[in-house]
Design a protein around this motif. Structure first.
Motif, PDB file in Angstrom:
ATOM      1  N   GLU A 404       0.853  -1.256   0.180  1.00 54.31           N
ATOM      2  CA  GLU A 404      -0.101   0.018  -0.058  1.00 54.31           C
ATOM      3  C   GLU A 404       0.901   1.063  -0.012  1.00 54.31           C
ATOM      4  OE1 GLU A 404      -4.203   1.196   2.297  1.00 54.31           O
ATOM      5  OE2 GLU A 404      -2.833   0.051   3.302  1.00 54.31           O
ATOM      6  N   ALA A 405       0.541   2.339  -0.825  1.00 56.82           N
ATOM      7  CA  ALA A 405       1.395   3.388  -0.905  1.00 56.82           C
ATOM      8  C   ALA A 405       0.319   4.815  -0.918  1.00 56.82           C
ATOM      9  CB  ALA A 405       2.095   3.529  -1.877  1.00 56.82           C
ATOM     10  N   TYR A 406       1.101   5.686  -0.425  1.00 56.54           N
ATOM     11  CA  TYR A 406       0.213   7.008  -0.404  1.00 56.54           C
ATOM     12  C   TYR A 406       1.279   8.243  -0.655  1.00 56.54           C
ATOM     13  CZ  TYR A 406      -2.820   4.693   3.288  1.00 56.54           C
ATOM     14  OH  TYR A 406      -3.620   3.715   3.741  1.00 56.54           O
ATOM     15  N   ALA A 407       0.860   8.986  -1.689  1.00 51.82           N
ATOM     16  CA  ALA A 407       1.899  10.089  -1.890  1.00 51.82           C
ATOM     17  C   ALA A 407       1.277  11.679  -2.088  1.00 51.82           C
ATOM     18  CB  ALA A 407       2.724   9.604  -2.903  1.00 51.82           C
ATOM     19  N   ALA A 408       1.822  12.614  -1.764  1.00 49.54           N
ATOM     20  CA  ALA A 408       1.414  13.669  -2.204  1.00 49.54           C
ATOM     21  C   ALA A 408       2.734  14.446  -2.756  1.00 49.54           C
ATOM     22  CB  ALA A 408       1.027  14.631  -0.958  1.00 49.54           C
ATOM     23  N   TYR A 409       2.305  15.255  -3.958  1.00 52.60           N
ATOM     24  CA  TYR A 409       3.301  15.991  -4.792  1.00 52.60           C
ATOM     25  C   TYR A 409       3.079  17.300  -5.147  1.00 52.60           C
ATOM     26  CZ  TYR A 409       1.026  14.104  -8.869  1.00 52.60           C
ATOM     27  OH  TYR A 409       0.036  13.757  -9.818  1.00 52.60           O
TER      28      TYR A 409
END
Length: 730
Positions: A404-409
């Motif tokens: 599972e992965a979360y990201a903000a960019y």
């Protein structure tokens, strides 16, 4: 450099010199190439990335229908089928990649289909029924693309529904019983709604005849389909939905014995035309499917886009490395599904500011069941007689995994008015959280039973790019980019190697590039020089050649990669275009700490004994493309002739091994050509006829080589192939 390349280079130079006057007199120019590498449509020449773009015309010219077909066409990019499964690909860029295929271990080159991340390399050789463009982004892409792009990223972009009703049918046939059918139908735009259906079927005989039971080696049948629907709700809102599927059936490639210890086993270093498996050939089957749902809204401040994706795969394969002898054999049954959601906001404010921002979520589940058998030599009581070679099942293992992965960019570009907007200063950053769980249950070889563990990693990746347009035809860029690849677990580990997990790896890349056009856009020259600093490298390590199904992954240390790329396109005379791409990579370990428990150099830095895998020092491609109108003025037709040569330097398939020669691949070059006549009028129908040939000088080259202790095995690339395409369109 081969005689062929000398001849092509001399021909191109002679034409350029003889036609220099014509170039000045005629309005000849290269076509503009548009890409979406920075999440917005822009010219390739205006994009400060070392990028190669294959348009639909180039895809057709090179016969490209899947990612594996671009192997050798993009310098500093190495694409090799994974040995266990020909549907999987080992992809390296600038010496950075992952030479294994596991559900608990991520690649280092990100693959994207219409903006949806494709997590697993299984199925990458599946046909995509309607490709419009492939973009190859060389170098780390940690900000806009995120995790697992330390080497780079590849965008596969499919053709969207058009506004006019259209039907086309392509028939292809060639040697070794090759055949291919590609059907397309477009509804045209009706009340804001448009749709496109594409279906592809193909097959061919293998190039190694099976003298035992079952089909020939390498024989395969493929199916692929795609349904794309677009609905323009208004001038500001649109919805795109697409469904795709692909299937591959047929046995794996043939690994022949190329050498053996003391010549105890018959071996042949030349490509074999015949072979067999002990116990007969077992077929393999791969299924891939996916859905994407994209909503685009023009807010007035920028475009807000929601990209939803769901993909799943299933593969059942058997690979035998022993040829006709009892040998090392693997049987694998894999299932995986993934769900991703991304929100993007892309816009600009006047001429001073451009921005990209996004949120990203990803989750996948995977399961693998693998059975491994190995050869065992049983000594004969009579010392004058050779030993008996038998196979013994050493391990069955079941793997279950979740990631599972979360990201903000975000990425912000400032173009100050005081420099007439010629300078772009781009600052970006991405924060990612990765979580992975894995459970391994091994039997027969191990007595430890079930092992399970979970781990979470987080990382922030900043980037800075300076891009200056000296003139409308010349720009230079300098950039510092960071990226990382998440940690994980090794499903092929020794009993002690499964936990703790190996850690994340990091990359910092420094790059200077030039984008330029010359002679009124008749020549484009794009080049980049780079240095990458690789830390906490994840490397697969075979601990014993007699049991190559057991490997451990270590964070072994550091490497430095220096390199150079240049891509040239030139209109030499009216209708004649030359393409030249060259890549140089100097990849060296700085620190490689040997962590193998039974190694005499355990704990020592063995960097001077190790080779960076899949990092050829030189590779290039050179091609000529000629196009002209023929026939009558009232009914002209187009004649297109192309020829290209692609060459790849020698390389190793593993970093450090007691018998590295078993993983060595020699340099090779391939000649391909195509001759097509299009725009043939048959009333309301259009006709195109093309003749093509690949590997025309019938080079013998190894695609993969492996050491198995007592002997070495490898499989060879496809011999000379040729055929014809016929396409009808309405």
């Amino acid at each position: 450099m081969s005689n062929f390349v000398y001849r092509v280079s001399a021909l191109a130079m002679a034409i350029a010199l003889n036609s220099s006057g014509a170039l000045a007199a005629n309005d000849l120019a290269l076509e503009e190439i548009l890409v979406t590498a920075e999440k917005r449509e822009s010219s390739l020449q205006d994009t400060p990335i070392s990028i190669l773009a294959f348009s639909s015309e180039r895809l057709e010219r090179f016969g490209i229908s899947d990612l594996g077909d671009i192997a050798g066409l993009a310098p500093n990019v190495t694409i090799t089928p994974f040995p266990n499964s020909r549907s999987s690909l080992v992809v390296f860029m600038r010496g950075v990649g992952n030479n294994d295929s596991q559900s608990t271990q991520d690649p280092a080159v990100g693959i994207y289909l219409d903006g949806v991340y494709v997590a697993r390399s299984i199925g990458l050789t599946s046909d995509v029924a309607d490709l419009e463009r492939i973009e190859v982004l060389r170098g780390p892409q940690g900000t806009l693309y995120g995790r697992n792009t330390t080497g780079g990223a590849i965008n596969l972009i499919t053709a969207k529904p058009g506004e006019e009703f259209a039907i086309s049918q392509q028939f292809s046939a060639g040697n070794r019983d090759y055949w291919r059918l590609l059907s397309k139908i477009e509804s045209g735009k009706v009340g804001g709604f448009s749709a496109k259906l594409s279906y592809l079927e193909s097959g061919h005989d293998g190039w190694v005849e099976n003298t035992g039971e079952g089909k020939n080696f390498g024989e395969e049948e493929k199916q692929a389909g795609r349904a794309a629907v677009r609905w323009d709700l208004s001038e500001r809102v649109s919805i795109d939905y697409a469904y795709d599927f692909s299937e591959i059936d047929g046995p794996q490639h043939y690994y022949q014995t190329t050498s053996s210890t003391g010549n105890a086993i018959p071996a042949n270093e030349q490509r074999s035309d015949t072979g067999s498996w002990d116990g007969g050939v077992t077929p393999s089957h791969t299924e891939i499917s996916g859905h994407s749902f994209i909503v685009s809204i023009d807010t007035g401040w920028g475009e807000l886009k929601s990209i939803s994706g769901y993909r799943e795969l299933a593969e059942d394969i058997v690979q035998n490395y022993g040829g006709g002898l009892p040998g090392f054999k693997i049987g694998v049954d894999i299932e995986q599904d993934q769900l991703s959601q991304e929100f993007q906001f892309v816009g600009e404010s006047g001429e001073n500011w451009r921005y990209v921002a996004g949120l990203y979520y990803f989750k996948e589940h995977g399961s693998e069941l693998e059975t491994d058998t190995v050869p065992v030599l049983i000594p004969d009581p009579n010392p004058l007689l050779p030993p008996t070679l038998l196979t013994v099942t050493l391990e069955d293992r079941q793997i279950y995994s979740t990631s599972e992965a979360y990201a903000a960019y975000g990425q912000l570009t400032w173009s100050p008015a005081m420099l007439a907007h010629r300078l772009d200063v781009t600052l970006g950053g991405r924060y990612t959280v990765d979580k992975r769980e894995a459970r391994k249950d091994s039997a027969v070889y191990f007595t430890g039973g079930e092992q399970s563990d979970s781990e979470t990693w987080s990382n922030f990746n900043p980037s800075l790019t300076l891009d200056y347009n000296w003139t409308d035809e010349l720009s230079t860029f300098a950039k510092v980019v960071t990226a990382y690849k998440s940690g994980g677990y090794n499903v092929r580990s020794t009993e002690d190697g499964f936990t703790p997990p190996f850690d994340e790896e990091h990359m910092v890349s420094y790059e200077f590039g030039v984008k330029s056009s010359w002679l009124n856009n008749r020549v484009s020259v794009n080049a980049s020089v780079f240095r990458a600093e690789y830390e906490d490298m994840q490397l697969q390590q075979i601990t014993n050649n007699a049991t190559i199904f057991l490997t451990d992954v270590f964070n072994v240390g550091e490497a430095q990669i220096d390199g150079f790329e240049i891509d040239v396109m030139a209109v030499l005379m009216r209708g004649l275009t030359m393409q030249l791409s060259y890549g140089y990579t100097d990849a060296d370990f700085i620190e490689y700490i040997d962590q193998r428990g039974a190694s005499p150099t355990q704990g020592e830095n063995v960097a001077n004994q190790a080779e960076m895998p899949y990092a050829p020092e030189h590779n290039y491609t050179l091609g000529l493309d000629y196009e002209r109108a023929v026939g009558s003025v009232s009914s002209p037709m187009m004649l297109n002739a192309s020829i290209d040569y692609q060459w790849t330097d020698e390389r190793y398939g593993t970093a450090f091994n007691d018998d590295m020669s078993g993983f060595f691949l020699d340099d090779y070059g391939l000649v391909n050509a195509r001759l097509a006549l299009s725009d043939i009028s048959l009333g309301r129908l259009g006709l195109e006829v093309a003749l093509w040939g690949r590997n025309l000088d019938d080079q013998e080259y190894k695609v993969h080589s492996i050491s198995l202790g007592a002997y070495q095995a490898g499989y060879f690339g496809e011999p000379k192939s040729y055929g014809m395409d016929i396409r009808l369109s309405f």
